[in-house]
Write an enzyme that holds these catalytic residues in place. Sequence first.
Site, PDB file in Angstrom:
ATOM      1  N   ALA A   1       0.076  -1.609   0.398  1.00 20.71           N
ATOM      2  CA  ALA A   1       0.327  -0.529  -0.191  1.00 20.71           C
ATOM      3  C   ALA A   1       0.825   1.133   0.317  1.00 20.71           C
ATOM      4  CB  ALA A   1      -0.990  -0.056   1.045  1.00 20.71           C
ATOM      5  N   PRO A   2       0.102   1.882  -0.874  1.00 21.00           N
ATOM      6  CA  PRO A   2      -0.612   2.603  -1.406  1.00 21.00           C
ATOM      7  C   PRO A   2      -0.506   1.975  -2.985  1.00 21.00           C
ATOM      8  CG  PRO A   2       0.150   4.263  -1.516  1.00 21.00           C
ATOM      9  CD  PRO A   2       1.480   3.210  -0.502  1.00 21.00           C
TER      10      PRO A   2
ATOM     11  N   ASP B   1      -0.882  -6.379   2.375  1.00 22.06           N
ATOM     12  CA  ASP B   1      -0.646  -5.050   3.327  1.00 22.06           C
ATOM     13  C   ASP B   1      -1.783  -5.078   3.819  1.00 22.06           C
ATOM     14  OD1 ASP B   1      -0.091  -1.838   4.178  1.00 22.06           O
ATOM     15  OD2 ASP B   1       1.475  -2.400   2.696  1.00 22.06           O
TER      16      ASP B   1
ATOM     17  N   ASP C   1      -0.892 -10.118   7.018  1.00 20.62           N
ATOM     18  CA  ASP C   1       0.827  -9.830   7.242  1.00 20.62           C
ATOM     19  C   ASP C   1       2.406 -10.533   6.426  1.00 20.62           C
ATOM     20  OD1 ASP C   1       3.066  -9.357   9.087  1.00 20.62           O
ATOM     21  OD2 ASP C   1       2.853 -10.232  10.721  1.00 20.62           O
TER      22      ASP C   1
ATOM     23  N   ASP D   1       8.712  -3.922  -0.201  1.00 21.73           N
ATOM     24  CA  ASP D   1       8.795  -3.016   0.356  1.00 21.73           C
ATOM     25  C   ASP D   1       8.444  -2.381   1.893  1.00 21.73           C
ATOM     26  OD1 ASP D   1       9.512   0.182  -0.083  1.00 21.73           O
ATOM     27  OD2 ASP D   1       8.221   0.488  -0.521  1.00 21.73           O
TER      28      ASP D   1
ATOM     29  N   LYS E   1      16.039  -1.433   4.285  1.00 16.71           N
ATOM     30  CA  LYS E   1      15.818   0.331   5.096  1.00 16.71           C
ATOM     31  C   LYS E   1      16.815   0.804   6.455  1.00 16.71           C
ATOM     32  CE  LYS E   1      11.628   0.500   3.575  1.00 16.71           C
ATOM     33  NZ  LYS E   1      11.542   0.643   1.827  1.00 16.71           N
TER      34      LYS E   1
HETATM   35  C1  LIG Z   1       6.769   1.874   2.326  1.00 17.27           C
HETATM   36  S1  LIG Z   1       5.675   1.642   2.108  1.00 17.27           S
HETATM   37  C2  LIG Z   1       5.217   0.869   0.403  1.00 17.27           C
HETATM   38  C3  LIG Z   1       5.434   1.708  -0.009  1.00 17.27           C
HETATM   39  C4  LIG Z   1       5.056   0.666  -1.461  1.00 17.27           C
HETATM   40  N1  LIG Z   1       6.013   0.212  -1.728  1.00 17.27           N
HETATM   41  C5  LIG Z   1       4.108   1.874  -2.631  1.00 17.27           C
HETATM   42  O1  LIG Z   1       5.335   1.795  -3.539  1.00 17.27           O
HETATM   43  O2  LIG Z   1       3.269   2.523  -2.833  1.00 17.27           O
HETATM   44  C6  LIG Z   1       5.560   0.440   3.336  1.00 17.27           C
HETATM   45  C7  LIG Z   1       4.330  -0.364   3.609  1.00 17.27           C
HETATM   46  O3  LIG Z   1       4.715  -1.426   4.461  1.00 17.27           O
HETATM   47  C8  LIG Z   1       3.060  -1.424   5.147  1.00 17.27           C
HETATM   48  N2  LIG Z   1       3.960  -3.391   5.704  1.00 17.27           N
HETATM   49  C9  LIG Z   1       5.367  -2.307   7.124  1.00 17.27           C
HETATM   50  N3  LIG Z   1       4.955  -3.782   7.307  1.00 17.27           N
HETATM   51  C10 LIG Z   1       4.131  -4.547   7.752  1.00 17.27           C
HETATM   52  C11 LIG Z   1       3.645  -6.069   7.833  1.00 17.27           C
HETATM   53  N4  LIG Z   1       4.106  -6.374   9.089  1.00 17.27           N
HETATM   54  N5  LIG Z   1       2.798  -6.834   6.751  1.00 17.27           N
HETATM   55  C12 LIG Z   1       2.493  -6.063   5.583  1.00 17.27           C
HETATM   56  N6  LIG Z   1       2.276  -4.830   5.366  1.00 17.27           N
HETATM   57  C13 LIG Z   1       3.333  -4.424   5.966  1.00 17.27           C
HETATM   58  C14 LIG Z   1       3.290  -0.837   6.128  1.00 17.27           C
HETATM   59  O4  LIG Z   1       1.708  -0.679   5.874  1.00 17.27           O
HETATM   60  C15 LIG Z   1       3.308   0.355   4.463  1.00 17.27           C
HETATM   61  O5  LIG Z   1       2.249   0.163   3.724  1.00 17.27           O
END
Ligand SMILES: C[S@@+](CC[C@H](N)C(=O)[O-])C[C@H]1O[C@@H](n2cnc3c(N)ncnc32)[C@H](O)[C@@H]1O
Length: 354
Positions: free
Chosen positions: A221-222, A240, A260, A276, A305
């Site tokens: 997301a998004p 996500d 998750d 990501d 990261k």
């Molecule tokens: C940097 S953003 C991703 C942006 C995405 N690649 C884009 O281009 O729009 C990181 C995402 O990782 C998700 N996230 C973090 N921990 C997570 C988990 N354990 N499982 C699934 N999603 C996770 C967050 O909700 C967030 O939307």
Amino acid sequence: MLSNLLIYCRAGFESEAASEISTRAAELGFYGYPKFTANSGYILFHIQAPQSALELMKVLKFRRLIFARQWIACTEPLTQVSTKDRITPILTAAKALPQSAELLVESADTTEGRNLNGFARKFSSALAGALRQSGLMLPRKQRADWRTHLFVIDGQTFWLGVSPIKNSCRWEQGILRLKFPPTAPSRSTLKLEEAWHWFIPKQQWQEKIESGRRAVDLGAAPGGWTWQLVNRNMFVTAVDNGPMHKDLMESGQVDHRTEDAFTYKPAKPVDMLVCDVVEKPSQVTDLMARWAINRWSSILIFNLKLPMKQRFAQVESCLEQLETALHEAGLNYKLEAKHLYHDREEITVYLELG
Ligand SMILES: C[S@@+](CC[C@H](N)C(=O)[O-])C[C@H]1O[C@@H](n2cnc3c(N)ncnc32)[C@H](O)[C@@H]1O
């Protein structure tokens, strides 16, 4: 003798670029010391005689360097160059360089560097003409193994050098400039597009990233990365808890799972996994190792990261952890990592299973 290796990097990552080149050079028996100013967007690595930067470039693969955007083997710096005649001292210095057919006049990717872009553009054609007239550069389009770079520090200070065409970055300033697609849901979309350009040769795009393949996007997301996958006709499972962009969902190519990323398992193996997720780099590495060992995807592209100090040490440790896991599982693979232009406090890793 060209004893200076100048490396371009993202401003703020000079210490990583310096530690990396010192480590990789020492592994190959090249000794030297790095010099840099914080936030300058470049570093120098001075190689101890009798070895030279050209020799190091022959044995070290540029692709092995993560934090370097470009590297050039340089003469001694040209300082206090008269603004009335900048060309003559550069022509004299150019006699020490191997033959090239192309000149790039560049500056650091910093505010100061960008202010020099206008000068660089104008000076570039004047200097290229003078180099050719003096027989110091080959005619355009003639085949050469090297390209010439003039790295501008200010109007009176320059580094003149060369990069090996087959073992360097082909983009000016080591930067791939991509246009932001107006319908993409987030700016991070360009990270994935750049990753494809850097890691996957164009002639393999059809096979690896186009035409109806299946992908999983963890932490989607998004939807910036999912947008890229959909744009290449892939069918995407987007994992996500956060919401995906509405228009992207209307493509009919996205299955959004609010799960998750660390427990999600695909029902069937897919062609490409992208990830990501913002999490500790060692945890993301573990997750990627699990995907690889189970062969849930044959291509994995993920971000690590790096908000912490000791970023180079952290990257080395994660990649080692991943390689150990892959070796123990007896897998054949290609593994590369890069601090891409569109990456900020992170690097992108590419893993392809054989
Ligand atoms: C940097 S953003 C991703 C942006 C995405 N690649 C884009 O281009 O729009 C990181 C995402 O990782 C998700 N996230 C973090 N921990 C997570 C988990 N354990 N499982 C699934 N999603 C996770 C967050 O909700 C967030 O939307």
